[in-house]
Each structure stands twice: as structure tokens, then as C-alpha cells.
Motif scaffolding. Structure first.
Motif, PDB file in Angstrom:
ATOM      1  N   SER A 181       0.828  -1.211   0.000  1.00 33.42           N
ATOM      2  CA  SER A 181       0.000   0.000   0.000  1.00 33.42           C
ATOM      3  C   SER A 181       0.863   1.262   0.000  1.00 33.42           C
ATOM      4  N   LEU A 182       2.129   1.129   0.431  1.00 27.96           N
ATOM      5  CA  LEU A 182       3.031   2.276   0.498  1.00 27.96           C
ATOM      6  C   LEU A 182       3.891   2.441  -0.757  1.00 27.96           C
ATOM      7  N   LEU A 183       3.948   1.413  -1.605  1.00 25.61           N
ATOM      8  CA  LEU A 183       4.755   1.498  -2.823  1.00 25.61           C
ATOM      9  C   LEU A 183       4.112   2.437  -3.833  1.00 25.61           C
ATOM     10  N   LYS A 184       4.934   3.244  -4.480  1.00 29.32           N
ATOM     11  CA  LYS A 184       4.469   4.170  -5.519  1.00 29.32           C
ATOM     12  C   LYS A 184       5.389   4.041  -6.724  1.00 29.32           C
ATOM     13  N   TYR A 185       4.834   4.220  -7.904  1.00 29.84           N
ATOM     14  CA  TYR A 185       5.630   4.194  -9.132  1.00 29.84           C
ATOM     15  C   TYR A 185       5.171   5.346 -10.012  1.00 29.84           C
ATOM     16  N   VAL A 186       6.119   6.164 -10.434  1.00 27.47           N
ATOM     17  CA  VAL A 186       5.815   7.289 -11.323  1.00 27.47           C
ATOM     18  C   VAL A 186       6.724   7.155 -12.538  1.00 27.47           C
ATOM     19  N   ASP A 187       6.153   7.141 -13.711  1.00 22.95           N
ATOM     20  CA  ASP A 187       6.917   7.023 -14.946  1.00 22.95           C
ATOM     21  C   ASP A 187       7.100   8.406 -15.548  1.00 22.95           C
ATOM     22  N   GLY A 188       8.269   8.640 -16.141  1.00 29.77           N
ATOM     23  CA  GLY A 188       8.489   9.929 -16.782  1.00 29.77           C
ATOM     24  C   GLY A 188       9.922  10.094 -17.232  1.00 29.77           C
ATOM     25  N   ASP A 189      10.232  11.262 -17.742  1.00 30.15           N
ATOM     26  CA  ASP A 189      11.554  11.598 -18.266  1.00 30.15           C
ATOM     27  C   ASP A 189      12.411  12.160 -17.131  1.00 30.15           C
ATOM     28  N   TYR A 190      13.620  11.614 -16.961  1.00 36.29           N
ATOM     29  CA  TYR A 190      14.507  12.036 -15.874  1.00 36.29           C
ATOM     30  C   TYR A 190      14.882  13.508 -15.943  1.00 36.29           C
ATOM     31  N   SER A 191      14.865  14.084 -17.129  1.00 31.62           N
ATOM     32  CA  SER A 191      15.273  15.485 -17.255  1.00 31.62           C
ATOM     33  C   SER A 191      14.088  16.447 -17.229  1.00 31.62           C
ATOM     34  N   ASP A 192      12.888  15.932 -17.047  1.00 28.93           N
ATOM     35  CA  ASP A 192      11.675  16.747 -17.067  1.00 28.93           C
ATOM     36  C   ASP A 192      11.200  17.028 -15.642  1.00 28.93           C
ATOM     37  N   ALA A 193      11.206  18.274 -15.257  1.00 26.91           N
ATOM     38  CA  ALA A 193      10.785  18.661 -13.905  1.00 26.91           C
ATOM     39  C   ALA A 193       9.351  18.216 -13.603  1.00 26.91           C
ATOM     40  N   ALA A 219      11.803   6.618   0.351  1.00 23.43           N
ATOM     41  CA  ALA A 219      12.999   5.934  -0.146  1.00 23.43           C
ATOM     42  C   ALA A 219      12.884   5.871  -1.662  1.00 23.43           C
ATOM     43  N   HIS A 220      13.836   6.446  -2.359  1.00 25.35           N
ATOM     44  CA  HIS A 220      13.865   6.463  -3.819  1.00 25.35           C
ATOM     45  C   HIS A 220      14.865   5.407  -4.280  1.00 25.35           C
ATOM     46  N   TYR A 221      14.368   4.384  -4.960  1.00 24.82           N
ATOM     47  CA  TYR A 221      15.217   3.289  -5.431  1.00 24.82           C
ATOM     48  C   TYR A 221      15.547   3.548  -6.889  1.00 24.82           C
ATOM     49  N   LEU A 222      16.825   3.820  -7.170  1.00 24.92           N
ATOM     50  CA  LEU A 222      17.236   4.188  -8.520  1.00 24.92           C
ATOM     51  C   LEU A 222      17.942   3.025  -9.204  1.00 24.92           C
ATOM     52  N   THR A 254      21.682  13.732 -12.178  1.00 29.44           N
ATOM     53  CA  THR A 254      20.498  14.391 -12.751  1.00 29.44           C
ATOM     54  C   THR A 254      19.260  14.080 -11.941  1.00 29.44           C
ATOM     55  N   VAL A 255      19.070  12.809 -11.630  1.00 32.04           N
ATOM     56  CA  VAL A 255      17.864  12.400 -10.910  1.00 32.04           C
ATOM     57  C   VAL A 255      17.877  12.927  -9.484  1.00 32.04           C
ATOM     58  N   VAL A 256      18.997  12.840  -8.797  1.00 32.34           N
ATOM     59  CA  VAL A 256      19.052  13.335  -7.418  1.00 32.34           C
ATOM     60  C   VAL A 256      18.823  14.841  -7.389  1.00 32.34           C
ATOM     61  N   GLU A 257      19.409  15.574  -8.319  1.00 26.91           N
ATOM     62  CA  GLU A 257      19.181  17.022  -8.378  1.00 26.91           C
ATOM     63  C   GLU A 257      17.699  17.332  -8.610  1.00 26.91           C
ATOM     64  N   GLN A 258      17.047  16.573  -9.481  1.00 24.48           N
ATOM     65  CA  GLN A 258      15.611  16.770  -9.725  1.00 24.48           C
ATOM     66  C   GLN A 258      14.800  16.434  -8.464  1.00 24.48           C
ATOM     67  N   ASP A 282      32.961  10.665  -4.300  1.00 25.88           N
ATOM     68  CA  ASP A 282      32.795  12.050  -4.714  1.00 25.88           C
ATOM     69  C   ASP A 282      31.438  12.259  -5.375  1.00 25.88           C
ATOM     70  N   PRO A 283      30.326  12.117  -4.605  1.00 27.60           N
ATOM     71  CA  PRO A 283      29.023  12.264  -5.250  1.00 27.60           C
ATOM     72  C   PRO A 283      28.808  13.678  -5.768  1.00 27.60           C
ATOM     73  N   PRO A 284      28.150  13.810  -6.930  1.00 26.11           N
ATOM     74  CA  PRO A 284      27.924  15.139  -7.510  1.00 26.11           C
ATOM     75  C   PRO A 284      26.705  15.853  -6.916  1.00 26.11           C
ATOM     76  N   TRP A 285      26.230  15.403  -5.775  1.00 22.06           N
ATOM     77  CA  TRP A 285      25.052  16.012  -5.174  1.00 22.06           C
ATOM     78  C   TRP A 285      25.203  16.018  -3.657  1.00 22.06           C
TER      79      TRP A 285
END
Length: 111
Positions: free
Chosen positions: A28-40, A57-60, A69-73, A105-108
Motif C-alpha cells: 500500500s506504500l509502494l508508488k511508481y511514477v513514470d516519466g523523463d529524468y530530465s523533465d521537472a 525511499a527512492h530506489y534508482l 540528474t535524478v538526485v538534483e531533480q 565524490d558524489p555530484p550532489w
């Protein structure tokens, strides 16, 4: 969503078992959103789907080149505020020499 729920069940069955009381709550807590990684807009939709979640928790499971890119978004949309977790699926690099780079050296910074 049924595929994600089935994958979660299969994984738990293979790695320890499914608790019949806890599993319905988990799915019931799982969510899935589909989309473009570069699209806000994708990350605004994700923030909406999270609702009042305070520590998501964001599983990449994406190529390492997209981690930043994804973490910055996530950060700019409010989806990775204090308490959020970002889980990076291995492999972390393209080869052995690049594997530890995200840890070294993470970029975020999401603190």
C-alpha cells in the motif's frame, strides 16, 4: 503497479519470506511514477504521489551517468528533503576503476 507488487512479493519470497500481515501494508506504500529524468514535471508528479510522506525511499535502478540528474531533480522538487533516502542499485560504475566514484565524490548533496 501490479508488476511492482508482484516483483516485491517474489523478491521477499526468495530472500526471507512474506509476512502475511506486513505485506499488504508494504504494497500500500509502494508508488511508481513514470516519466523523463530530465523533465521537472516528472518529479512534480512524484512529489504529488508521495503525498505526506516525510521520509521516502527512492530506489534508482538507472545508469550511473543519470544519478546526479535524478538526485538534483528530486532535491529541487522537494522529493528528497531531510530524511529521504536515495538507494542506488549496483553497479555503481562502468568498470572496476569507476565503481567507487559515487561513494567517493558524489555530484550532489541532499543533507
Amino acid at each position: 503497479m501490479p508488476q511492482l507488487q508482484a516483483r516485491a512479493r517474489d523478491s521477499l519470497e526468495q530472500h526471507g519470506g512474506v509476512d502475511p500481515v506486513a505485506f499488504p501494508r508494504l504494497i500500500s506504500l509502494l508508488k511508481y511514477v513514470d516519466g523523463d529524468y530530465s523533465d521537472a514535471a516528472t518529479f512534480r508528479a512524484l512529489r504529488t504521489a508521495l503525498g505526506t510522506a516525510r521520509q521516502p525511499a527512492h530506489y534508482l535502478a538507472i545508469p550511473p551517468a543519470l544519478f546526479g540528474t535524478v538526485v538534483e531533480q528530486l532535491v529541487s522538487s522537494g522529493g528528497a528533503s531531510a530524511g529521504a533516502r536515495v538507494i542506488l542499485e549496483k553497479p555503481f560504475g562502468r568498470d572496476l576503476s569507476s565503481a567507487p566514484r559515487p561513494q567517493r565524490d558524489p555530484p550532489w548533496d541532499i543533507r
